[in-house]
Design a protein around this motif. Sequence first.
Motif: not given
Length: 534
Positions: A175-176, A269-270, A283-285, A362-364
């Motif tokens: 995840i960014t 962004r995933v 979640l592709q966009k 963590p966000l990830n």
Amino acid sequence: MENKKLTILYGSQTGTAQDIAEKLWQEGKCYDFYGPVLAMDDYDIQNLIKESYVVFICSTTGQGDEPDNMKNFWKFLLRKNLPSNSLQNLKYAVLGLGDSSYIKYNFCAKKLYKRLLQLGAEPLVEPGYADDQHDLGIDAVVYPWISGFWIKMSQFSSGIKQEFKLHLFPPRWLITIANDKIHPTDENLKLIDLKQNNSAQVSCIGNDRVTSRTHFQDTRLIKFTSENLHYTSGDVLMIRPRNSIKTVQQFFDIFSERKNEIKEDVIIRVIEKYPDMPVPFALQKPVKLRTIVEQYWDLNMVPRRSTFELLSHFTDSELEREKLIEFTSTAGQEELYNYCNRPRRTILEVLVDFPYATANIPLNYFFELFQPIRPRAFSIASSFKNISVIMIGPGTGIAPFRSYVHEIFCKSDSKKLHVVFGCRNKNADFYFKEEWLNLQKKEKIQLYTAFSRDQSYKIYVQHIIKNNGRIMHDLITKENAYIFVAGNSKNMPDAVREAFISVYSTFHETDLNESEKVFRKMELDGRYQTETWS
């Protein structure tokens, strides 16, 4: 060289089997296993003869049916021309998810296990049959079964330790935080491809409360319209809800100290991390975090044992860590149930109770912490020809029968329908009271009612069945009536079934064992069906 390929296939109707399959896939990553985790119908079944290790996780739906995403897979396996040794190189394991309140408990998993055996495959472990009715839910079977599975796999692969649960499993995706601009049309997540499903957006044209304003329970009749949605009686309507504005705000309040990354207008962004775990369509966009919180994550879910295991890795409080690890232990399952399942404690409430862990997630790992919102299934009552029908629908269980009654009402040659309705309070819980009484006045239905709090003694739908035993017996024996039961899955279905068996035994002058056989045959023939929910 060791064979490190492990294929995990699931048949899932509501998403639970898929969730367990993906957790198992993550555990496999700790030991360098690779391989896809797929719905059975998304897997090329022609490749099954080439596999070495496959885990099948499947639920049972309705009256012993396969989930929609494994029907084609199962149909292929049933081919009579398949050689009895066609899967002789396959080692397999089956985990079933079921509900023992249904007569065909875990029927799908049992059939699958037996069929794979017939085709020459070798079981790795005994099949696991999880029961939603167990005091600890499906976890009472799922976790011990998974533990036993890895112990067995340690015979084929080095590096697997029995204390595997102490590992921090890797996140599925990266995840960014992005700087992309989102077009307003992207604010509604498209969770499914409308070209491949009978799906449509609908407009709500009515949301009316059917319980008294003074009553604690807010039960509503929701009306909607759509030009593109096509259905018939017998279909199931899947509705994907959103989290409320209040719940969404609660989420951001909990993470208010992390304003740099956990804020409403952050765009994330995933990113795919493993080829065998692609990013979902929705979640592709790049998308705003608020949109995900509102539409994707289930903020009202009751956390499972794996949630506490995950949190234990992030807390810097020794006291919190001890409690979280206790909740993941075998000895701590009763306490976990009393803390989490009995009061229906939500994931957000748990995060508040463990603030040190919450602050460090963590966000990830947010997509590991929060599960996707699963569609809710609503029955569109099945239509039957000119037959006698007995419908048992206490509380909101009456809802699936209402459209069927209205459809039959339009047919002049229809037989009278027998509707048994029960609730706590006649004035607060008798949904569509005037409507039902009007239908009875027109002699289209025979209505039987039980109001447990309006009598000096408690009376439920099973008592109504017994009190009208002669009528019920004659409908079953002389008119070959069908019986349909809908409502809460806890005690009602068993009590109703026992009442019918007792009535049949009394008026047919036979013992209870013989009566039980009669109703078991009715269930197998589809003349006695239940649809329940917790």
